[in-house]
Scaffold this motif. Structure first.
Motif, PDB file in Angstrom:
ATOM      1  N   LEU A 154       0.798  -1.214   0.000  1.00 21.08           N
ATOM      2  CA  LEU A 154       0.000   0.000   0.000  1.00 21.08           C
ATOM      3  C   LEU A 154       0.826   1.256   0.000  1.00 21.08           C
ATOM      4  CD1 LEU A 154      -2.919  -1.490   1.597  1.00 21.08           C
ATOM      5  CD2 LEU A 154      -3.087   0.363  -0.019  1.00 21.08           C
ATOM      6  N   ALA A 155       1.995   1.190   0.626  1.00 19.93           N
ATOM      7  CA  ALA A 155       2.844   2.385   0.604  1.00 19.93           C
ATOM      8  C   ALA A 155       3.297   2.666  -0.830  1.00 19.93           C
ATOM      9  CB  ALA A 155       4.042   2.195   1.521  1.00 19.93           C
ATOM     10  N   THR A 156       3.594   1.593  -1.591  1.00 18.71           N
ATOM     11  CA  THR A 156       3.988   1.818  -2.976  1.00 18.71           C
ATOM     12  C   THR A 156       2.808   2.331  -3.791  1.00 18.71           C
ATOM     13  OG1 THR A 156       3.560  -0.499  -3.401  1.00 18.71           O
ATOM     14  CG2 THR A 156       5.834   0.107  -3.053  1.00 18.71           C
ATOM     15  N   LEU A 157       1.626   1.785  -3.483  1.00 17.01           N
ATOM     16  CA  LEU A 157       0.427   2.256  -4.171  1.00 17.01           C
ATOM     17  C   LEU A 157       0.255   3.755  -3.938  1.00 17.01           C
ATOM     18  CD1 LEU A 157      -2.949   0.390  -4.114  1.00 17.01           C
ATOM     19  CD2 LEU A 157      -2.912   2.816  -3.796  1.00 17.01           C
ATOM     20  N   ALA A 158       0.430   4.157  -2.686  1.00 19.16           N
ATOM     21  CA  ALA A 158       0.282   5.574  -2.347  1.00 19.16           C
ATOM     22  C   ALA A 158       1.325   6.419  -3.073  1.00 19.16           C
ATOM     23  CB  ALA A 158       0.396   5.763  -0.845  1.00 19.16           C
ATOM     24  N   SER A 159       2.551   5.886  -3.209  1.00 19.23           N
ATOM     25  CA  SER A 159       3.605   6.684  -3.851  1.00 19.23           C
ATOM     26  C   SER A 159       3.238   6.986  -5.297  1.00 19.23           C
ATOM     27  CB  SER A 159       4.951   5.959  -3.752  1.00 19.23           C
ATOM     28  OG  SER A 159       4.919   4.779  -4.507  1.00 19.23           O
ATOM     29  N   GLY A 160       2.642   6.012  -5.984  1.00 16.08           N
ATOM     30  CA  GLY A 160       2.206   6.265  -7.355  1.00 16.08           C
ATOM     31  C   GLY A 160       1.146   7.346  -7.414  1.00 16.08           C
ATOM     32  N   GLU A 161       0.210   7.275  -6.483  1.00 16.88           N
ATOM     33  CA  GLU A 161      -0.879   8.246  -6.469  1.00 16.88           C
ATOM     34  C   GLU A 161      -0.368   9.645  -6.131  1.00 16.88           C
ATOM     35  OE1 GLU A 161      -4.707   7.323  -6.760  1.00 16.88           O
ATOM     36  OE2 GLU A 161      -3.252   6.494  -8.145  1.00 16.88           O
ATOM     37  N   VAL A 162       0.577   9.725  -5.185  1.00 11.98           N
ATOM     38  CA  VAL A 162       1.149  11.026  -4.816  1.00 11.98           C
ATOM     39  C   VAL A 162       1.766  11.675  -6.042  1.00 11.98           C
ATOM     40  CG1 VAL A 162       2.974  12.182  -3.539  1.00 11.98           C
ATOM     41  CG2 VAL A 162       1.628  10.456  -2.427  1.00 11.98           C
ATOM     42  N   MET A 168       4.643   6.988 -28.030  1.00  3.92           N
ATOM     43  CA  MET A 168       3.280   7.503 -28.114  1.00  3.92           C
ATOM     44  C   MET A 168       3.255   8.997 -28.444  1.00  3.92           C
ATOM     45  SD  MET A 168       1.470   4.926 -27.843  1.00  3.92           S
ATOM     46  CE  MET A 168      -0.020   4.419 -27.052  1.00  3.92           C
ATOM     47  N   GLY A 169       4.292   9.723 -28.029  1.00  6.57           N
ATOM     48  CA  GLY A 169       4.353  11.145 -28.351  1.00  6.57           C
ATOM     49  C   GLY A 169       3.474  12.021 -27.490  1.00  6.57           C
ATOM     50  N   PHE A 170       2.760  11.437 -26.555  1.00  3.43           N
ATOM     51  CA  PHE A 170       1.959  12.260 -25.648  1.00  3.43           C
ATOM     52  C   PHE A 170       1.859  11.579 -24.288  1.00  3.43           C
ATOM     53  CE2 PHE A 170      -2.153  13.207 -23.632  1.00  3.43           C
ATOM     54  CZ  PHE A 170      -1.946  14.553 -23.401  1.00  3.43           C
ATOM     55  N   ILE A 171       2.103  12.350 -23.228  1.00  2.00           N
ATOM     56  CA  ILE A 171       1.907  11.793 -21.888  1.00  2.00           C
ATOM     57  C   ILE A 171       1.130  12.801 -21.063  1.00  2.00           C
ATOM     58  CG2 ILE A 171       3.881  10.231 -21.748  1.00  2.00           C
ATOM     59  CD1 ILE A 171       5.398  12.493 -20.343  1.00  2.00           C
ATOM     60  N   ASP A 172       0.306  12.319 -20.159  1.00  2.00           N
ATOM     61  CA  ASP A 172      -0.257  13.182 -19.128  1.00  2.00           C
ATOM     62  C   ASP A 172      -0.323  12.378 -17.833  1.00  2.00           C
ATOM     63  OD1 ASP A 172      -2.621  11.810 -18.869  1.00  2.00           O
ATOM     64  OD2 ASP A 172      -3.831  13.234 -19.968  1.00  2.00           O
ATOM     65  N   PRO A 173      -0.514  13.055 -16.700  1.00  2.00           N
ATOM     66  CA  PRO A 173      -0.428  12.338 -15.422  1.00  2.00           C
ATOM     67  C   PRO A 173      -1.395  11.164 -15.330  1.00  2.00           C
ATOM     68  CG  PRO A 173      -0.479  14.705 -15.051  1.00  2.00           C
ATOM     69  CD  PRO A 173      -0.709  14.507 -16.502  1.00  2.00           C
ATOM     70  N   HIS A 174      -2.574  11.308 -15.943  1.00  2.00           N
ATOM     71  CA  HIS A 174      -3.557  10.229 -15.841  1.00  2.00           C
ATOM     72  C   HIS A 174      -3.131   8.982 -16.593  1.00  2.00           C
ATOM     73  CE1 HIS A 174      -6.982  11.485 -13.556  1.00  2.00           C
ATOM     74  NE2 HIS A 174      -6.730  12.715 -13.956  1.00  2.00           N
ATOM     75  N   ILE A 175      -2.361   9.163 -17.662  1.00  2.00           N
ATOM     76  CA  ILE A 175      -1.940   8.004 -18.439  1.00  2.00           C
ATOM     77  C   ILE A 175      -0.763   7.310 -17.765  1.00  2.00           C
ATOM     78  CG2 ILE A 175      -1.036   7.219 -20.654  1.00  2.00           C
ATOM     79  CD1 ILE A 175      -2.413   9.585 -21.956  1.00  2.00           C
ATOM     80  N   VAL A 176       0.289   8.072 -17.459  1.00  2.00           N
ATOM     81  CA  VAL A 176       1.523   7.398 -17.044  1.00  2.00           C
ATOM     82  C   VAL A 176       1.561   7.062 -15.562  1.00  2.00           C
ATOM     83  CG1 VAL A 176       2.904   8.275 -18.938  1.00  2.00           C
ATOM     84  CG2 VAL A 176       2.809   9.563 -16.811  1.00  2.00           C
ATOM     85  N   PHE A 177       0.719   7.725 -14.751  1.00  2.00           N
ATOM     86  CA  PHE A 177       0.701   7.356 -13.331  1.00  2.00           C
ATOM     87  C   PHE A 177      -0.569   6.599 -12.978  1.00  2.00           C
ATOM     88  CE2 PHE A 177       3.608  11.090 -13.041  1.00  2.00           C
ATOM     89  CZ  PHE A 177       4.697  10.419 -12.520  1.00  2.00           C
ATOM     90  N   ALA A 178      -1.220   5.994 -13.991  1.00  2.62           N
ATOM     91  CA  ALA A 178      -2.506   5.341 -13.753  1.00  2.62           C
ATOM     92  C   ALA A 178      -2.351   4.188 -12.777  1.00  2.62           C
ATOM     93  CB  ALA A 178      -3.074   4.847 -15.074  1.00  2.62           C
TER      94      ALA A 178
END
Lengths: 309, 312
Positions: B111-119, B220-230
């Motif tokens: 869960l700590a790793t899960l939280a780190s991704g979300e942060v 892909m040529g495009f990234i946003d937080p929702h895609i790469v930190f999903a």
């Protein structure tokens, strides 16, 4: 600090405590399950989402007030929890595998199914229950005419808070005074000893998961008058529940209540003084701080005082 | 066939595949499969062999992707430099993060790793001045129009990862990893510096995932937080790939990635079910855990026995 600043601070603190009360309820369900099962229920937020949808449809179809739905969603979620525990988690306990985290990953799967099922059935629209008292509030100036500052207390927030308090008190009574409650606590304390004392551990596991689900379902009903609802909402509440449990100390009920209040206050303060979008970051800052500096959570502080160390 | 020849044979087949006249879409699928295989193999090093189940590999993927993206966006350099640079950036990041999260065990680590991704997702969303917030980063000029070049780059990365993980697992360190997974206290009492080896596994695993992130930005040529930190579409899918394929197996991630990518594409092609691929993944995850807890490769004998019995 002038009057306006004091007003903002006090208002923020009030909002924090009210939010914290609701958070405590979510955290309590999680901590109960963690205490008995020793696993984290990663479908916790999704179960709350299910509770919220029940309250939503009760309101839209039959005009039943969300607060009445607590008594509908609670039992329904209880049965859903029992089914999950009995037919999925208990089955996995018997399966041998390399990674012991299989049960946790299983709850992720359950959460994914619930969230996607809700998306398919109800679309991703944002929904809310437009209750009549939704925007009404008590004002300090109504009570005290010459008050230098103005504070307000939203009615749905306050009612939800009181409901959360009542449910928490009911849970406390159940755990402390009834046989089943005592058996649950015994199972959480020492599984083998409880087994030797004749506690039906298998049944306690099932009951606990049901109870934890019912609590978070009830919390969902209390949230819907003040919040909005969409299928993907579960994930963030699972995280909130987990942060509260860590903050409070694993498996400690008092800790979960205090953890909920601390998190509510902290989030409210971040939202006011740093920015709305940063409130979730504040949540994780406090989470990491708790892991680093207070690994046992608030409960370890309480225990230290009780032992007089 | 002799055992050491199998990887070479697989590599040879993969290397000549582009010459068999595959459509651009098929090439795209193959590139995705290889990318996910690499992420799966790196997760497997940490989760499967070292027993540290990470729910936050999106954090490393995202940091790698943003390293490449910001290099282009802020410094106008080629995003390809992001691949070597991301190794350094993600390693340092994972080392610091590991200091915090590796103190935790089992579900708490998860869960700590899960939280780190979300942060990281929320931080990149809100830190408009640096990361361009939710608008994301668009690489305006594509290096190649055809897919073939991208395919060989990711194939090289995958082959390198395969070799590295294979060497690591066969080495002394590999045995230390497994010892930590089986019983951390016993490993500690035998004189294994568990924190050190967990950190090594984490940093290597994170760096390999970060390379994939940087590749993703370029491809892909495009990234946003929702895609790469999903959370679901990266972190959880990574776990599923390894679970489906087989935890702590050499070929599990490849099998798992193939199945998952094809399944996702197949579900996407069914009208009306587009958004529901997660429901199918959820059901698949539950079924795999219940009936094949060690994955298709790990429980291969069980599967063949089952089919053998059915035929008999």
């Amino acid at each position: 600090m002038n009057a306006a600043q004091v007003e903002v601070l006090l208002q923020t603190l009030i909002a924090g405590v009210l939010l914290g009360g609701l958070y405590a309820l979510i955290g309590l369900g999680m901590t109960l399950i963690m205490g008995v099962m020793k696993i984290i229920n990663l479908a916790h937020g999704e179960l709350m989402m299910v509770g919220m949808y029940i309250a939503y449809w009760m309101f839209s179809l039959f005009g039943i007030d969300p607060y009445v739905s607590v008594f509908i969603a609670g039992p329904l979620l209880f049965f859903l929890g029992i089914l999950i525990q009995k037919y999925l988690i208990n089955t996995v306990l018997r399966v041998d595998s390399i990674l012991p985290e299989n049960q946790v990953i299983l709850t992720v799967g359950v959460g994914m199914i619930l969230a996607s099922a809700a998306t398919i059935a109800f679309k991703s629209d944002y929904r809310s229950t437009p209750v009549k008292y939704g925007t009404s509030a008590f004002y300090l100036s109504d009570l005290w005419k010459g008050s230098p500052i103005e504070l307000s207390l939203s009615i749905p927030w306050s009612v939800s808070f009181l409901f959360a308090l009542a449910i928490t008190a009911g849970l406390w009574f159940f755990l402390q005074r009834t046989d089943t409650g005592k058996s649950i606590r015994a199972t959480a304390q020492d599984l083998d000893a409880a087994l030797l004392m004749g506690v039906n551990v298998q049944r306690m596991r099932v009951v606990t998961f049901g109870l934890g689900s019912a609590l978070v379902g009830a919390a969902g009903c209390l949230f819907i008058p003040i919040y909005y609802l969409y299928p993907a909402l579960g994930g963030q509440f699972t995280l909130i529940a987990f942060v509260i449990t860590i903050l409070g100390g694993l498996g400690s009920n008092v800790g979960a209540i205090l953890g909920g209040l601390i998190l509510g206050l902290f989030e409210s303060l971040t939202a006011t003084y740093v920015g709305m979008g940063w409130a979730p970051v504040g949540r994780f800052v406090i989470f990491i701080a708790a892991l680093l500096f207070l690994p046992g959570g608030v409960a370890s502080l309480l225990r230290r005082r009780a032992f007089g160390k | 066939m002799k055992k050491p020849l199998i990887p070479l044979a697989v590599l040879a087949v993969l290397a000549v595949l582009p010459f068999s006249g595959l459509s651009t879409y098929m090439m795209h699928i193959l590139i995705l499969v290889l990318m996910w295989t690499t992420i799966g193999m790196s997760w497997n090093l940490l989760g499967g062999y070292c027993g540290q189940v990470s729910f936050g590999h999106a954090a490393y993927f995202g940091v790698g992707a943003y390293t490449a993206g910001l290099l282009y966006f802020k410094l106008q350099a080629s995003a390809w430099w992001g691949i070597p640079l991301s190794v350094a950036v993600v390693s340092v990041f994972a080392f610091v993060l590991g200091y915090i999260v590796l103190k935790l065990r089992g579900p708490f680590f998860a869960l700590a790793t899960l939280a780190s991704g979300e942060v990281l997702r929320i931080t990149t969303e809100n830190w408009n001045g640096f990361t361009n917030g939710t608008l994301g980063i668009l690489i305006q000029e594509r290096t190649w129009v055809a897919k073939t070049q991208y395919y060989y780059i990711i194939l090289a990365i995958t082959a390198f990862t395969f070799l590295l993980v294979r060497r690591l697992v066969a080495s002394k360190w590999g045995y230390y990893f497994v010892a930590v997974r089986e019983d951390q206290d016993a490993a500690e009492s035998l004189g294994i510096d568990t924190t050190k080896y967990k950190t090594i596994a984490l940093v290597v695993s994170a760096a390999l995932t970060g390379i994939c992130g940087a590749f993703y930005t370029n491809y892909m040529g495009f990234i946003d937080p929702h895609i790469v930190f999903a959370l679901h579409d990266i972190s959880i899918i990574t776990i599923m790939i390894v679970m489906v394929g087989g935890v702590a197996t050499q070929w599990g991630p490849l099998v798992g990635a193939g199945i998952m990518v094809l399944l996702a594409e197949w579900i996407r092609s069914i009208p009306g079910l587009g958004a529901s691929h997660q429901a199918f993944f959820g059901v698949l995850l539950v079924l795999i855990i219940l009936f094949l807890p060690n994955g298709i490769v790990g429980d291969f004998r069980k599967i063949t026995r089952l089919f053998g019995r059915a035929r008999a």
